[in-house]
Design an enzyme around this catalytic site. Sequence first.
Site, PDB file in Angstrom:
ATOM      1  N   HIS A 219      -6.189   4.264   1.820  1.00  0.00           N
ATOM      2  CA  HIS A 219      -5.115   4.293   0.823  1.00  0.00           C
ATOM      3  C   HIS A 219      -3.956   5.133   1.355  1.00  0.00           C
ATOM      4  O   HIS A 219      -4.136   6.079   2.117  1.00  0.00           O
ATOM      5  CB  HIS A 219      -5.630   4.864  -0.495  1.00  0.00           C
TER       6      HIS A 219
ATOM      7  N   GLU B 256      -0.458  -2.766   0.145  1.00  0.00           N
ATOM      8  CA  GLU B 256       0.231  -1.874  -0.794  1.00  0.00           C
ATOM      9  C   GLU B 256       1.469  -1.305  -0.112  1.00  0.00           C
ATOM     10  O   GLU B 256       1.382  -0.308   0.604  1.00  0.00           O
ATOM     11  CB  GLU B 256      -0.704  -0.758  -1.278  1.00  0.00           C
TER      12      GLU B 256
END
Length: 243
Positions: free
Chosen positions: A96, A165
């Site tokens: 992430h 993302e």
Amino acid sequence: MRRPVIAGNWKMHMTCAQARDYMAAFLPQIERAPQDREIVLAPPFTALSTMAAAAEHSVVGLASQNVHWQDHGAFTAEISAEMLLEHGVAYTIVGHSEPRKYFSESDEQINHRARCSQAKGLIPIVCVGESDEQRERGEAERVIRRQIEQGLEGLDANKLVVAYEPIWAIGTGKTCEAAEANRICGLIRSWVGATDLIIQYGGSVKPTNIDELMAMSDIDGVLVGGASLKPDSFARIANYQAI
């Protein structure tokens, strides 16, 4: 047939009591969710046991927000795959943008985490994406391809999820246009060379844009941050209807 994965990442939010209240409100709203999708929540480690009990006999799966590549050892603040499996975790989020930014996680470390996940029977959700500066310099595709090549090395593409993302769209209210997100997801699929690879989009996903995103041909789910913290909001996302 690619089965969409709708995942909510709670990050550092929710106590055990709050998690119980959330599930009490959330589960009734997804009882009639179509069975063509996976619905997953990634709570803080402290709430995994609570969530496992609350999600039992429901359609909700559990994810962890990280995993270490060793089974045990002197790795303060880390957690092993075996510890996660004890709580019924099925997915692990690795790479992430926040650990990459705040803890300087490298693609090599992310690859170790993902490989360990697969070896233990967990499904890694490997996150990739470019910063605003990289996008402005026209480096987005090069950066993402490097993350894919290094982060996915040695992995079985049929047993993982990739989450695109764009960092500039995370928690900013900015959303990558659905068509552009779909284009990047299509590139990722071609780079990996796996038609059945599940690719999510993450970045300011909310009830107002979920239907459009899920109508895209190369977007197979979403990784949701802030909008997953409210049960009504995430239920609407989980119950999406592609337009």
